[in-house]
Design a protein around this motif. Structure first.
Motif, PDB file in Angstrom:
ATOM      1  N   ASN A 120       0.835  -1.205   0.000  1.00 24.97           N
ATOM      2  CA  ASN A 120       0.000   0.000   0.000  1.00 24.97           C
ATOM      3  C   ASN A 120       0.872   1.259   0.000  1.00 24.97           C
ATOM      4  OD1 ASN A 120      -3.058  -0.648   0.275  1.00 24.97           O
ATOM      5  ND2 ASN A 120      -2.063  -2.120   1.624  1.00 24.97           N
ATOM      6  N   ARG A 121       2.000   1.215   0.689  1.00 27.96           N
ATOM      7  CA  ARG A 121       2.918   2.370   0.700  1.00 27.96           C
ATOM      8  C   ARG A 121       3.549   2.552  -0.688  1.00 27.96           C
ATOM      9  NH1 ARG A 121       3.828   4.667   5.382  1.00 27.96           N
ATOM     10  NH2 ARG A 121       5.755   5.617   4.642  1.00 27.96           N
ATOM     11  N   LYS A 122       3.842   1.442  -1.362  1.00 26.84           N
ATOM     12  CA  LYS A 122       4.432   1.509  -2.704  1.00 26.84           C
ATOM     13  C   LYS A 122       3.434   2.146  -3.689  1.00 26.84           C
ATOM     14  CE  LYS A 122       7.521   0.622  -5.825  1.00 26.84           C
ATOM     15  NZ  LYS A 122       8.787   1.394  -5.801  1.00 26.84           N
ATOM     16  N   LEU A 123       2.179   1.708  -3.595  1.00 24.84           N
ATOM     17  CA  LEU A 123       1.156   2.265  -4.496  1.00 24.84           C
ATOM     18  C   LEU A 123       1.033   3.778  -4.281  1.00 24.84           C
ATOM     19  CD1 LEU A 123      -2.217   0.718  -5.454  1.00 24.84           C
ATOM     20  CD2 LEU A 123      -2.140   3.096  -4.736  1.00 24.84           C
ATOM     21  N   ARG A 124       1.042   4.184  -3.023  1.00 21.73           N
ATOM     22  CA  ARG A 124       0.972   5.619  -2.703  1.00 21.73           C
ATOM     23  C   ARG A 124       2.162   6.361  -3.331  1.00 21.73           C
ATOM     24  NH1 ARG A 124       3.385   7.664   2.372  1.00 21.73           N
ATOM     25  NH2 ARG A 124       2.451   9.652   3.009  1.00 21.73           N
ATOM     26  N   GLU A 125       3.358   5.742  -3.228  1.00 23.80           N
ATOM     27  CA  GLU A 125       4.548   6.382  -3.785  1.00 23.80           C
ATOM     28  C   GLU A 125       4.425   6.530  -5.314  1.00 23.80           C
ATOM     29  OE1 GLU A 125       8.165   4.145  -2.784  1.00 23.80           O
ATOM     30  OE2 GLU A 125       8.894   4.706  -4.774  1.00 23.80           O
ATOM     31  N   LEU A 126       3.913   5.485  -5.987  1.00 26.27           N
ATOM     32  CA  LEU A 126       3.745   5.553  -7.449  1.00 26.27           C
ATOM     33  C   LEU A 126       2.749   6.651  -7.823  1.00 26.27           C
ATOM     34  CD1 LEU A 126       3.631   1.710  -8.224  1.00 26.27           C
ATOM     35  CD2 LEU A 126       5.493   3.310  -8.762  1.00 26.27           C
ATOM     36  N   LEU A 127       1.711   6.795  -7.011  1.00 22.91           N
ATOM     37  CA  LEU A 127       0.730   7.868  -7.276  1.00 22.91           C
ATOM     38  C   LEU A 127       1.373   9.234  -7.080  1.00 22.91           C
ATOM     39  CD1 LEU A 127      -2.642   6.770  -5.617  1.00 22.91           C
ATOM     40  CD2 LEU A 127      -2.124   6.979  -8.047  1.00 22.91           C
ATOM     41  N   GLN A 128       2.151   9.361  -6.003  1.00 15.82           N
ATOM     42  CA  GLN A 128       2.811  10.651  -5.724  1.00 15.82           C
ATOM     43  C   GLN A 128       3.737  11.040  -6.873  1.00 15.82           C
ATOM     44  OE1 GLN A 128       4.675   9.914  -1.932  1.00 15.82           O
ATOM     45  NE2 GLN A 128       2.915  10.657  -0.766  1.00 15.82           N
ATOM     46  N   LYS A 129       4.431  10.024  -7.457  1.00 13.75           N
ATOM     47  CA  LYS A 129       5.363  10.318  -8.560  1.00 13.75           C
ATOM     48  C   LYS A 129       4.631  10.537  -9.883  1.00 13.75           C
ATOM     49  CE  LYS A 129       9.366   7.746  -6.864  1.00 13.75           C
ATOM     50  NZ  LYS A 129       9.967   6.397  -6.905  1.00 13.75           N
ATOM     51  N   LYS A 130       3.338  10.319  -9.881  1.00 13.46           N
ATOM     52  CA  LYS A 130       2.490  10.485 -11.070  1.00 13.46           C
ATOM     53  C   LYS A 130       2.997   9.658 -12.263  1.00 13.46           C
ATOM     54  CE  LYS A 130      -0.051  14.639 -10.031  1.00 13.46           C
ATOM     55  NZ  LYS A 130       0.055  14.552  -8.645  1.00 13.46           N
ATOM     56  N   GLU A 131       3.509   8.471 -12.000  1.00 13.53           N
ATOM     57  CA  GLU A 131       4.026   7.620 -13.077  1.00 13.53           C
ATOM     58  C   GLU A 131       2.927   7.138 -14.015  1.00 13.53           C
ATOM     59  OE1 GLU A 131       6.576   4.463 -11.952  1.00 13.53           O
ATOM     60  OE2 GLU A 131       7.937   5.782 -10.827  1.00 13.53           O
ATOM     61  N   PHE A 132       1.690   7.182 -13.544  1.00 10.93           N
ATOM     62  CA  PHE A 132       0.557   6.754 -14.375  1.00 10.93           C
ATOM     63  C   PHE A 132      -0.296   7.965 -14.776  1.00 10.93           C
ATOM     64  CE2 PHE A 132       2.161   3.331 -11.964  1.00 10.93           C
ATOM     65  CZ  PHE A 132       1.973   2.181 -12.719  1.00 10.93           C
ATOM     66  N   GLY A 133       0.276   9.148 -14.616  1.00 13.51           N
ATOM     67  CA  GLY A 133      -0.493  10.379 -14.836  1.00 13.51           C
ATOM     68  C   GLY A 133      -1.342  10.653 -13.608  1.00 13.51           C
ATOM     69  N   PRO A 134      -2.094  11.732 -13.588  1.00 14.39           N
ATOM     70  CA  PRO A 134      -2.888  12.045 -12.393  1.00 14.39           C
ATOM     71  C   PRO A 134      -4.005  11.026 -12.152  1.00 14.39           C
ATOM     72  CG  PRO A 134      -3.216  13.687 -14.140  1.00 14.39           C
ATOM     73  CD  PRO A 134      -2.163  12.749 -14.620  1.00 14.39           C
ATOM     74  N   ALA A 135      -4.283  10.750 -10.868  1.00 16.03           N
ATOM     75  CA  ALA A 135      -5.403   9.867 -10.516  1.00 16.03           C
ATOM     76  C   ALA A 135      -6.704  10.561 -10.876  1.00 16.03           C
ATOM     77  CB  ALA A 135      -5.359   9.571  -9.023  1.00 16.03           C
ATOM     78  N   LYS A 136      -7.671   9.756 -11.368  1.00  8.25           N
ATOM     79  CA  LYS A 136      -8.972  10.319 -11.765  1.00  8.25           C
ATOM     80  C   LYS A 136     -10.108   9.798 -10.889  1.00  8.25           C
ATOM     81  CE  LYS A 136      -7.511  12.818 -15.152  1.00  8.25           C
ATOM     82  NZ  LYS A 136      -7.628  14.275 -15.115  1.00  8.25           N
TER      83      LYS A 136
END
Ligand code: NAD
Length: 451
Positions: free
Chosen positions: A231-247
């Motif tokens: 769960n911490r890794k997923l949060r980090e990937l979101l913070q880095k916007k590697e998949f673009g902004p969350a929608k």
């Protein structure tokens, strides 16, 4: 006394007293507390005088424990670079330097998860038990080496204040009892780790925060998912916007129950049904991974008519939360559905999926990312940790270093304000604006070290 006053004096002394044993240090601390409380400054050196003036009332002594870990042991490497290397050698503190925990309530969570987990901790140890069932407590004490004099009933609970081996009280009772045992524990001068949900109402949460502030002890809510690597890794990937902004986010936490007499189905002891018990994970984890707070909520609630499980508490709640970035989270929780715990974050250029998201183990993080005309799928394999041991050791670290917990009381209060808005929306059949949200980020301590 303000916390930073304590920090200043204790940190000076931690450095100076690194070489003495914890017991010796605590007994010295006790003397200083007594001197300060009497208002008689008998200390001779300048530094001692500052400590004697500053410490005016008893505080849980663990905030002044000397903290020193030996240098990391490094072993000879032998694995190929293509395989995962071994984890660092665990570096537990010697037992006399670890933080001592009293576990209150010996039910499923304590006996199946928490007490076994404490024995894998590096900075924490089991010191005492509190239970209303003496025979069970005797057995558990024998199994885990807890001294008979460190076993308390709910009636003798307050005497824990005289037990120097207990630094933290971990409350693992039905939700409706969290406030009373937190307030009594804080009055005993002990730091408090409290299970989720923090209480039954936001009003109770505020009383718990006030009681701990007044007693100058720390308060942490046991949100284990925030100490879980996937769960911490997923949060980090979101913070880095590697998949673009969350929608948008979809999240569900469901399980089934069968005993209408259990406290989870009694409003006074549980506060509510599926929402505070398991739906809370959708709420708290969504806030955690997005790093923002909802501004509006819309909810539906349903309980099957005539089902004795749901005469006092709800079976099913489904709700949507709108966040300032424009993200909408769609969450659902149900007490009458086969176990299912997952969420997915949909982003501009891909998605991140977490199966078994809120379970004790087995988290499965998969992602999909747009890459030209291709879609790349990845399963992010990571070592699992014991979430309970990680959260307990984080709290011990906060006490040893006198820092704030990453999930303090305000984090629990925020969830209760939002759950109250969810119930209100379901009752009124319209969206509820969130005006009174706590600025949680301001209350959080440093990020935990998850080993
Ligand atoms: P449980 O029913 O198994 O245990 C509760 C304990 O409280 C029992 O030992 C019981 O004897 C004692 N108790 C004292 N007074 C009681 C009373 N008046 N009525 C009923 N029990 C009483 O419950 P549990 O599953 O261990 O849950 C305890 C707490 O832990 C709850 O707040 C729950 O939400 C939380 N919890 C957290 C997680 C997690 O993953 N963090 C998981 C399960 C439970």
């Amino acid at each position: 006394m303000k916390e930073n006053e304590l920090t200043d004096t204790s940190s000076t002394n931690i450095k100076e007293k690194e070489n003495i044993s914890r017991k010796g240090f605590l007994s010295m601390t006790g003397k200083y507390v007594a001197i300060g409380a009497m208002g008689n400054l008998v200390a001779t050196s300048g530094k001692d005088r500052v400590l004697a003036q500053t410490v005016k009332k008893p505080v849980s002594p663990a905030t002044m424990v000397p903290y020193k870990q030996e240098d990391q042991i490094v072993l000879e490497k032998w694995k190929s670079e293509y395989d995962q290397q071994s984890a660092p050698v665990p570096m537990p503190l010697p037992p006399d330097q670890r933080i001592g925990y009293a576990i209150v309530g010996l039910g499923h969570l304590s006996l199946e998860e928490i007490i076994p987990a404490i024995h894998t901790c590096k900075k924490s140890k089991l010191a005492a038990l509190v239970s209303g069932t003496p025979d069970k407590m005797k057995k558990v004490a024998a199994q885990y080496g807890v001294k008979p004099e460190n076993c308390y009933s709910y009636e003798t609970y307050d005497q824990i204040k005289n037990n120097q081996e207990v630094d933290v009280i971990y409350i693992v009772l039905p939700n409706g009892m969290h406030k009373e045992y937190t307030v009594r524990g804080a009055k005993a001068g002990k730091h408090i780790l409290c299970e989720k949900p923090m209480a039954n109402t936001s009003e109770e949460c505020r009383e718990m925060i006030d009681a701990c502030n007044k007693a100058n002890v720390k308060l942490m809510i046991a949100y284990r998912i925030q100490y879980q690597p996937h769960n911490r890794k997923l949060r980090e990937l979101l913070q880095k916007k590697e998949f673009g902004p969350a929608k948008f986010v979809e999240a569900a936490n469901c399980q089934s129950s069968a005993n209408p007499d259990h406290w989870r189905h009694k409003k006074k002891l549980a506060g509510g049904g599926a929402l505070p018990d398991i739906g809370l994970y959708c709420l708290n984890t969504t806030r955690f991974i997005l790093g923002e707070e909802p501004t509006e909520i819309f909810a539906y609630q349903y309980s099957t008519p005539g089902n004795p499980l749901f005469t006092e508490v709800e079976e099913f709640i489904s709700w949507q939360m709108r966040f300032p970035s424009g993200v909408i989270a769609s969450c659902a929780t149900n007490y009458n559905v086969h176990e299912s715990r997952r969420y997915r974050v949909h982003c501009e250029r891909g998605w991140l999926n977490m199966d078994k998201a809120y379970a004790y183990k087995g988290q499965d993080l998969t992602t999909a990312k747009a890459n030209g005309k291709l879609e790349l799928h990845e399963n992010i394999g990571m070592a699992e940790n014991n979430q309970f041991a990680a959260e307990i050791d984080h709290f011990s670290e906060c006490i040893l270093k006198n820092t704030k917990p990453f999930t303090p009381g305000e984090e629990g209060l925020q969830d209760h304000l939002l759950m109250e808005a969810i119930y209100q929306s379901a009752r009124e059949g319209k969206p509820v604006k969130i005006n009174a949200a706590v600025k949680v980020a301001e209350h959080r301590g440093p990020e935990p070290e998850i080993g």
